[in-house]
Structures are given as structure tokens and as C-alpha cells.
Design an enzyme around this catalytic site. Structure first.
Site, PDB file in Angstrom:
ATOM      1  N   LYS A  87       0.823  -1.227   0.000  1.00 29.54           N
ATOM      2  CA  LYS A  87       0.000   0.000   0.000  1.00 29.54           C
ATOM      3  C   LYS A  87       0.848   1.264   0.000  1.00 29.54           C
ATOM      4  O   LYS A  87       0.459   2.284  -0.574  1.00 29.54           O
ATOM      5  CB  LYS A  87      -0.974   0.019   1.179  1.00 29.54           C
ATOM      6  CG  LYS A  87      -0.384  -0.329   2.544  1.00 29.54           C
ATOM      7  CD  LYS A  87      -0.568  -1.796   2.840  1.00 29.54           C
ATOM      8  CE  LYS A  87       0.295  -2.249   3.969  1.00 29.54           C
ATOM      9  NZ  LYS A  87      -0.353  -3.047   4.966  1.00 29.54           N
TER      10      LYS A  87
ATOM     11  N   LYS B   7      -3.776   3.216   2.923  1.00 28.33           N
ATOM     12  CA  LYS B   7      -4.946   2.443   2.465  1.00 28.33           C
ATOM     13  C   LYS B   7      -6.094   3.374   2.081  1.00 28.33           C
ATOM     14  O   LYS B   7      -6.757   3.176   1.057  1.00 28.33           O
ATOM     15  CB  LYS B   7      -5.386   1.485   3.577  1.00 28.33           C
ATOM     16  CG  LYS B   7      -4.369   0.378   3.834  1.00 28.33           C
ATOM     17  CD  LYS B   7      -4.663  -0.334   5.135  1.00 28.33           C
ATOM     18  CE  LYS B   7      -3.668  -1.449   5.396  1.00 28.33           C
ATOM     19  NZ  LYS B   7      -3.745  -1.955   6.772  1.00 28.33           N
TER      20      LYS B   7
HETATM   21  P1  NDP Z   1       7.809  -9.237   6.195  1.00 28.41           P
HETATM   22  O1  NDP Z   1       8.716  -8.270   6.829  1.00 28.41           O
HETATM   23  O2  NDP Z   1       7.276 -10.369   6.996  1.00 28.41           O
HETATM   24  O3  NDP Z   1       8.508  -9.866   4.887  1.00 28.41           O
HETATM   25  C1  NDP Z   1       9.239  -9.095   3.998  1.00 28.41           C
HETATM   26  C2  NDP Z   1      10.015 -10.019   3.091  1.00 28.41           C
HETATM   27  O4  NDP Z   1      10.717  -9.223   2.134  1.00 28.41           O
HETATM   28  C3  NDP Z   1      11.045 -10.880   3.803  1.00 28.41           C
HETATM   29  O5  NDP Z   1      10.974 -12.213   3.330  1.00 28.41           O
HETATM   30  C4  NDP Z   1      12.395 -10.272   3.397  1.00 28.41           C
HETATM   31  O6  NDP Z   1      13.440 -11.205   3.259  1.00 28.41           O
HETATM   32  C5  NDP Z   1      12.038  -9.725   2.025  1.00 28.41           C
HETATM   33  N1  NDP Z   1      12.943  -8.671   1.610  1.00 28.41           N
HETATM   34  C6  NDP Z   1      13.275  -7.533   2.254  1.00 28.41           C
HETATM   35  N2  NDP Z   1      14.150  -6.806   1.529  1.00 28.41           N
HETATM   36  C7  NDP Z   1      14.379  -7.518   0.399  1.00 28.41           C
HETATM   37  C8  NDP Z   1      15.187  -7.311  -0.738  1.00 28.41           C
HETATM   38  N3  NDP Z   1      15.948  -6.234  -0.856  1.00 28.41           N
HETATM   39  N4  NDP Z   1      15.170  -8.252  -1.714  1.00 28.41           N
HETATM   40  C9  NDP Z   1      14.401  -9.352  -1.588  1.00 28.41           C
HETATM   41  N5  NDP Z   1      13.608  -9.592  -0.533  1.00 28.41           N
HETATM   42  C10 NDP Z   1      13.598  -8.692   0.450  1.00 28.41           C
HETATM   43  O7  NDP Z   1       6.612  -8.385   5.576  1.00 28.41           O
HETATM   44  P2  NDP Z   1       5.117  -8.820   5.324  1.00 28.41           P
HETATM   45  O8  NDP Z   1       5.067 -10.151   4.686  1.00 28.41           O
HETATM   46  O9  NDP Z   1       4.306  -8.593   6.564  1.00 28.41           O
HETATM   47  O10 NDP Z   1       4.638  -7.677   4.300  1.00 28.41           O
HETATM   48  C11 NDP Z   1       4.946  -7.724   2.933  1.00 28.41           C
HETATM   49  C12 NDP Z   1       4.104  -6.683   2.198  1.00 28.41           C
HETATM   50  O11 NDP Z   1       2.728  -6.961   2.406  1.00 28.41           O
HETATM   51  C13 NDP Z   1       4.321  -5.243   2.678  1.00 28.41           C
HETATM   52  O12 NDP Z   1       4.135  -4.365   1.597  1.00 28.41           O
HETATM   53  C14 NDP Z   1       3.165  -5.051   3.665  1.00 28.41           C
HETATM   54  O13 NDP Z   1       2.811  -3.709   3.836  1.00 28.41           O
HETATM   55  C15 NDP Z   1       2.084  -5.829   2.976  1.00 28.41           C
HETATM   56  N6  NDP Z   1       0.987  -6.288   3.802  1.00 28.41           N
HETATM   57  C16 NDP Z   1       1.235  -6.974   4.973  1.00 28.41           C
HETATM   58  C17 NDP Z   1       0.203  -7.453   5.728  1.00 28.41           C
HETATM   59  C18 NDP Z   1       0.407  -8.191   6.980  1.00 28.41           C
HETATM   60  O14 NDP Z   1      -0.588  -8.480   7.666  1.00 28.41           O
HETATM   61  N7  NDP Z   1       1.627  -8.550   7.361  1.00 28.41           N
HETATM   62  C19 NDP Z   1      -1.198  -7.229   5.308  1.00 28.41           C
HETATM   63  C20 NDP Z   1      -1.346  -6.526   4.055  1.00 28.41           C
HETATM   64  C21 NDP Z   1      -0.281  -6.082   3.348  1.00 28.41           C
HETATM   65  P3  NDP Z   1      14.010 -12.084   4.485  1.00 28.41           P
HETATM   66  O15 NDP Z   1      12.867 -12.926   4.946  1.00 28.41           O
HETATM   67  O16 NDP Z   1      15.094 -12.903   3.876  1.00 28.41           O
HETATM   68  O17 NDP Z   1      14.467 -11.105   5.522  1.00 28.41           O
HETATM   69  N1  HSE Z   2       0.082  -3.600   9.393  1.00 27.33           N
HETATM   70  C1  HSE Z   2      -1.143  -3.699   8.698  1.00 27.33           C
HETATM   71  C2  HSE Z   2      -2.279  -3.672   9.675  1.00 27.33           C
HETATM   72  C3  HSE Z   2      -1.166  -4.953   7.894  1.00 27.33           C
HETATM   73  O1  HSE Z   2      -2.055  -3.886  10.866  1.00 27.33           O
HETATM   74  O2  HSE Z   2      -3.416  -3.425   9.283  1.00 27.33           O
HETATM   75  C4  HSE Z   2      -2.374  -5.083   7.008  1.00 27.33           C
HETATM   76  O3  HSE Z   2      -2.320  -4.175   5.962  1.00 27.33           O
END
Ligand code: NDP
Ligand code: HSE
Length: 431
Positions: free
Chosen positions: A107, A207
């Protein structure tokens, strides 16, 4: 069956591993719905050695996620790294420039660069899907882009951050302190990489910016969302709100006025206990859309965490597998006009104000005088206990008043000698 859709997933954290899990667990069901299989061709993250909850051994590991943008074996890039700039932005831009479809949950990226990305996708004859970017498992992007296509939308608002709603609910229900509940939200995978993004209202603003863009056909301008978070909300505020018959919710509100001007805000608000939004607790989000033909439509669902977010990403992958190529924000980028912005200070409503004061005679009169001078009428006053040695709370609710007047009154009251700290001001939203 048609040839599979081959995807590359960048980012294997909470959401990325959830998507892998869903595709493995429901491969046949998803293939039946999509009309072809969705196959993971490659995965990328920062650290190949990191222990993850899913078995990735059968997928090609790519050390540099940026390479997915040009990978000939991949039809669609799934960006789940996060962040408005850096590797996520570069990957999405390059993938679109290479004609690949992109699916993202990011987002921050959409709110900051959505208009450019929409143009870029069109220029390259491809598209960008982002259902997971707002309200987690609630399919609100599809609803706004397609389901409400026949409506002029007057407003879209609701609870858009699961972490904040979880914190506010847990603090009220269990009496635990802010830091402990935040840690809990992080452990459950709800919070952003930097949880200040959640707490300060920035994530909800991202959002809301996306939802406002879809609802009103305007260009996203994140700087136009008046944003405040929940860090100033104390356990005492939660208790006072409960005593007055309200819940505190971080609300995102985007409205279009009759003259076509738009106003967008994210801030903690008091919501009556008896309303549907007031009853949305924990990690749940709620989004209300006001359409001129459909009327009011409320969606409630889990707003954060692995399962709901993966569900939204997979829904996009199904659209992608079916070859859907909708304009990114539902209308051609050329038709997305800059919004005419309304002055947020001109908004009016009822307010809750919490002052911490030195308990001495005349304080209440001084506060009331400033309110009078700013044309703000007081509806109720709550003061508990008497303690000349220590500061005490005075809580007020106001009658209908202009935001600018309330802001001015609070600034003046904050300077009175008997006031300690900054007054906590929250809008009362009765819908
Ligand atoms: P995390 O921090 O759990 O995961 C991020 C991932 O990105 C990790 O696997 C990390 O690698 C990888 N990463 C970071 N930098 C790099 C890079 N330079 N090259 C390749 N990979 C990289 O985040 P989330 O899964 O929680 O969130 C991901 C996206 O989804 C974000 O945009 C977030 O805003 C969105 N989102 C999240 C929600 C949630 O509930 N968590 C809900 C809705 C949207 P490594 O594991 O090796 O460190
Ligand atoms: N950090 C976000 C939240 C994840 O708590 O709503 C979902 O977008």
C-alpha cells in the site's frame, strides 16, 4: 487445461509464505477457478538460509529479486517485500516495463506512486493487481473497482489498520499496556516492518489514499490525507470513552462533498458502542461504502495477518491467470484527475477533549472561557476525584463545532498555566 501461469514471488515473510502455503494447499481448487494452474517458478528474499514455515526446496531460488522483472520463465511478478521506495519500487517498475503483470500487497508503494504505476502499466499493455493492499481479507478493491461501478460514491470510511484496532481492543478488554500488546501484534504478523507506520496512522493513510482514488477517480496524493495515530491515546482515554458509551477506533474517512471537493483523514475517533463499526474489535477491519444507487454497504473481515492477506493475493493471481487486464484504478490513467481538496479545518462535528490539569479553583472556568471565545459549546464535563497534590483529568464533549475552532481552542488551553501536557482531542463519529 491451458498452460500454467508461472509466477515469481519476491518476499517470503508473513505474506509471501502465506501465498506459498495457499497455492500448495488449494492448488486444484485454485486451478479450477482460474482455468489453469498457478505455478511458482521462482522465489526470492534477502536471506536464503533463513528458516521459514514453508518448504521452498522445489522452487528456483533467485538471489537478487530484481532479476524476476526480466525472468523469461515468469508471467507475473508477486511483490511482497514492502516499502514505497528501494527494491520493491524498482522491481514493480521494471516488471511492468517488461510487460509482466504485477501482483502486490504494498500500500505504501501504491499511495506514493500509484498514478505513475497506472500510467506505466497502460504504456506497457499490462496491469497491476493490489487487492491485499487495503483491509486484508476484505475484497474491497474489487468491490470499489467493479462491484460499485454503477455508483457515484459519496464516501468510503472505516477501520483500516488491524494492528491499531487490535491494540485498542486488547488495552480495553485486558488492561494490558500499549507496548505489550504491540509486541503481541508483531508476533502475530499484523504489524508493518516498522510498527510506527501502524501506530502513527501512516499505514491506514496509505490504504485510505488507495480507496479514495478508486472511489472518486482521482489521482492518489498521500500528502492530502490528514493523519494522526493512536500513540497519544491513553488507558485513561479508553476508560473515559467507555464511561461515555463509546469505543475508540482509528478511522480513515474519505468524503466527496456536493461541490466535488474531497477530504481525507485518518485519526482516532469515538464511535458509539451500539454501532456496527463500534463493535468491530481485534484485528478486524470494517469498510463502509456510500453509493448513490447501492446505498450504504459495510464489509467486515480480518485486516492483517498471513491468512487473510494471502487470500487477497491469491484472488489477484486468479484474475491474472484469467487474463483480466483492467485499468489499475478502474478508469484509464488519462481520466484520473487531480482532486479538488476541501479544507479539513472547515469540517464540523462533536468532539471529545481530555485535559490533564492542576486541581485548583478556577481551572474549569478558564477552560470554559477559551471554549466560549472560540464559539465552541460544551455538551458534557466529567471530572473524577479531588487531588490538589497531583494532576487530575477533565474530560469534555462538545456540541457541533468547527474543527478549526476546536483546534484553536485546544492550542490556547494547552498554554494555560494549570494545564499539564497536550490536550487529547478526538472527533466523535456518529455516522
Ligand atoms: P515481512 O517483513 O514479513 O517480509 C518481507 C520479506 O521481504 C522478507 O521475506 C524479506 O526477506 C524480504 N525482503 C526484504 N528486503 C528484500 C530485498 N531487498 N530483496 C528481496 N527480498 C527482500 O513483511 P510482510 O510479509 O508482513 O509484508 C509484505 C508486504 O505486504 C508489505 O508491503 C506489507 O505492507 C504488505 N501487507 C502486509 C500485511 C500483513 O498483515 N503482514 C497485510 C497486508 C499487506 P528475508 O525474509 O530474507 O528477511
Ligand atoms: N500492518 C497492517 C495492519 C497490515 O495492521 O493493518 C495489514 O495491511
Amino acid at each position: 487445461m491451458n498452460k500454467p501461469l508461472r509466477i515469481g514471488i519476491a518476499g517470503l515473510g508473513t505474506v509471501g509464505t502465506g501465498v506459498v502455503q495457499a497455492l500448495r494447499q488449494h492448488g486444484d481448487l485454485i486451478a479450477a477457478r482460474a482455468g489453469r494452474r498457478i505455478e511458482i517458478a521462482a522465489v526470492a528474499a534477502r536471506d536464503k538460509k533463513k528458516k521459514r514455515d514453508v518448504d521452498l526446496s522445489s522452487y528456483r531460488w533467485v538471489d537478487d529479486a530484481a532479476a524476476l522483472a526480466k525472468d523469461k520463465d515468469i508471467d507475473a511478478v508477486v511483490e511482497l517485500i514492502g516499502g514505497a521506495e528501494g527494491p520493491a519500487r524498482a522491481l514493480v517498475e521494471n516488471a511492468l516495463d517488461n510487460g509482466k503483470t504485477v501482483v502486490t500487497a504494498n500500500k505504501a508503494l501504491l499511495a506514493h506512486h500509484g498514478y505513475d504505476l497506472a500510467q506505466r502499466a497502460e504504456r506497457n499493455g499490462t496491469t497491476l493487481f493490489y487487492e491485499a493492499s487495503a483491509a486484508g481479507g476484505i475484497p474491497i478493491i474489487k468491490a470499489l473497482r467493479e462491484g460499485f461501478a454503477g455508483n457515484e460514491i459519496r464516501a468510503v470510511y472505516g477501520i483500516l489498520n488491524g494492528t491499531c484496532n487490535y491494540i485498542l481492543t486488547e488495552m480495553r478488554e485486558t488492561g494490558r499496556d500499549f507496548a505489550a500488546v504491540l509486541k503481541d501484534a508483531q508476533d502475530k504478523g499484523y504489524a508493518e516492518a516498522d510498527p510506527a507506520t501502524d501506530i502513527d496512522g501512516i499505514d491506514a493513510a496509505h490504504k485510505l489514499c488507495i480507496l479514495g482514488t478508486l472511489a472518486f477517480g482521482i489521482r492518489p496524493e498521500i500528502g492530502r490525507v490528514r493523519t494522526a495515530g493512536i500513540s497519544a491515546v491513553t488507558a485513561a482515554d479508553i476508560a473515559h470513552a467507555t464511561e461515555l458509551g463509546y469505543r475508540i477506533k482509528l478511522l480513515g474517512i474519505a468524503q466527496r462533498h456536493d461541490d466535488g471537493s474531497v477530504v481525507q483523514s485518518v485519526e482516532p475517533c469515538l464511535v458509539p458502542v451500539g454501532t456496527t463499526i463500534g463493535a468491530v474489535e481485534g484485528v478486524f477491519n470494517a469498510v463502509l461504502v456510500e453509493g448513490d444507487f447501492a446505498g450504504n454497504n459495510l464489509s467486515v473481515g480480518r485486516g492483517a495477518g498471513r491468512g487473510p492477506t494471502a487470500s487477497a493475493v491469491v484472488a489477484d493471481l486468479v484474475d491474472c491467470a484469467q487474463g483480466l487486464k483492467r485499468p489499475v484504478f478502474g478508469i484509464a490513467a488519462a481520466q484520473m484527475k487531480p482532486a479538488k481538496w476541501a479544507d479539513p479545518g472547515a469540517a464540523a462535528g462533536h468532539f471529545y477533549i481530555h485535559f490533564i490539569v492542576k486541581d485548583r479553583p478556577g481551572v474549569l472556568a478558564d477552560i470554559a472561557a477559551v471554549m466560549r471565545d472560540n464559539d465552541v459549546s460544551i455538551e458534557s464535563v466529567l471530572q473524577r476525584g479531588r487531588n490538589p497534590e497531583n494532576p487530575v483529568s477533565i474530560v469534555m464533549t462538545t456540541h457541533h463545532a468547527k474543527r478549526a475552532a476546536i483546534d484553536a481552542a485546544c492550542a490556547q488551553i494547552g498554554k494555560l498555566k494549570a494545564i499539564t501536557g497536550k490536550p487529547c482531542l478526538m472527533r466523535i463519529e456518529t455516522f
